[in-house]
Design an enzyme around this catalytic site. Structure first.
Site, short mmCIF file in Angstrom:
data_model
loop_
_atom_site.label_atom_id
_atom_site.label_comp_id
_atom_site.label_asym_id
_atom_site.label_seq_id
_atom_site.Cartn_x
_atom_site.Cartn_y
_atom_site.Cartn_z
N SER A 1 0.85 -1.22 0.08
CA SER A 1 0.03 0.10 0.14
C SER A 1 0.82 1.18 0.17
O SER A 1 0.59 2.23 -0.62
CB SER A 1 -0.96 -0.06 1.30
OG SER A 1 -1.82 -1.23 0.95
N LYS B 1 -9.05 -5.11 12.00
CA LYS B 1 -10.34 -4.79 11.01
C LYS B 1 -11.55 -4.81 11.71
O LYS B 1 -12.49 -4.11 11.36
CB LYS B 1 -10.26 -5.67 9.80
CG LYS B 1 -9.29 -5.32 8.82
CD LYS B 1 -9.35 -6.15 7.61
CE LYS B 1 -8.30 -5.97 6.34
NZ LYS B 1 -8.72 -6.76 5.23
N ASP C 1 -12.73 -3.79 0.67
CA ASP C 1 -12.19 -5.24 0.26
C ASP C 1 -12.99 -5.99 -0.84
O ASP C 1 -12.46 -6.74 -1.85
CB ASP C 1 -12.10 -6.09 1.43
CG ASP C 1 -10.61 -5.70 2.29
OD1 ASP C 1 -9.64 -5.13 1.61
OD2 ASP C 1 -10.63 -6.10 3.59
#
Ligand code: ATR
Length: 288
Positions: free
Chosen positions: A22, A71, A107
């Site tokens: 990322s 998450k 996602d």
């Protein structure tokens, strides 16, 4: 990249983050578009998460990505969730909207966009999704917005069942079964697309595969979101039977593109990002 007094921060938090792509992707976009931002990766444990989010508020980060194992834990520290992230209960992208921290999940959309990027029209197709964990839930929610036929298979049957029930109002026709050799034998040969969102095949258990090779065929599209190793045993065997394959970098690329759009309301330089990711893929597969 020039950093000055006005440069603002975006970042990734999770554990581990050292090998994340990322930072490379987003910094490339900032440079290309002349945006005065920098993207860093920070290793953050669950115990420190609250302190870190408070710190982000104090310094006014533009936004951040969240990866394993944070998450789900991040949710309680945010001010608001986008409706889809609220349903999934899992956040991978946070936007600082004038001091309000809003959680999103890119996602699942990333997986759908990666498939569509292969010129695939998903309407009417039969899709088998393995896994109803964090990633599986995100993907199932994204697919439920498409009029496809979705079958969710999960080792723990109860999770597949409740996820299928949650999706009953969507556009997809959703069914579920426990993930067993019998359900695989029944569902995979009839599927157009197979998506692995379980951790089976991930290092150090990379000798394993969630689906026996004999159930794979040339006409099947196989997407494995695992990216360590990049070519899982499932993808290798799919390639060997002539199937179309998509790997974890495809999801990474497209979830990143969607996150960028949330932060900046701008299209990132997709062609450039694809080239960079392709270069990573070439290098990684080259040293298999
Ligand atoms: P992630 O964030 O990667 O989705 P997760 O939420 O822990 O991680 O979900 C892992 C998924 O892999 C789950 O669907 C899990 O099945 P269970 O819900 O039954 O736990 C699946 N999984 C992990 N190990 C597995 C195995 N050996 N066989 C089949 N499924 C497995």
């Amino acid at each position: 990249m020039r950093i000055d007094g006005k440069t603002r921060l975006l970042c990734l938090i999770g554990d581990p983050v050292e090998h994340s792509l990322s930072p490379m992707m987003h910094n490339l976009s900032f440079e290309e578009l002349g945006l005065n931002y920098v993207y860093m990766a920070f290793r953050v444990t669950k115990e420190r998460l609250e302190t870190v989010v408070e710190g982000f508020r104090a310094i006014g980060v533009k936004g951040f990505n969240v990866t394993t194992p944070l998450k789900r834990d991040i949710v309680v520290f945010l001010d608001k969730l986008d409706p889809r992230a609220a349903k999934i209960g899992v956040v991978n992208t946070v936007l600082n909207d004038h001091g309000e921290f809003i959680g999103f999940n890119t996602d699942g959309v990333g997986v759908v966009k990666a498939l569509e990027d292969r010129d695939l029209k998903l309407d009417g197709l039969s899709i088998v999704l393995l896994g109803a964990g964090s990633a599986g839930r995100a993907i199932a929610y994204a697919l439920s917005e498409i009029p496809c036929r979705l079958t969710i298979l999960n080792r723990t049957a109860e999770k597949a069942k409740s996820l299928a029930e949650e999706l009953s109002d969507g556009l997809a026709e959703v069914s579920w079964k426990q993930l067993t050799i019998d359900s695989l034998t029944e569902c995979v040969p009839r599927a157009d697309i197979l998506i692995n969102a379980t951790s089976v095949g991930m290092k150090p258990k990379d000798a394993e595969t969630p689906v026996p090779k004999r159930l794979l065929r040339k006409e099947l599209i196989v997407f494995d979101i695992v990216y360590n190793p990049l070519e899982t045993r499932l993808l290798k065997e799919a390639r060997e039977v002539g199937a179309t394959t998509l790997d974890g970098l495809e999801m990474l690329l497209h979830q990143g593109i969607e996150a960028f759009k949330i932060w900046f309301n701008l299209e990132p330089p997709v062609g450039l990002l694809k080239k960079a990711i392709e270069e990573v893929r070439r290098r990684r597969l080259g040293c298999r």
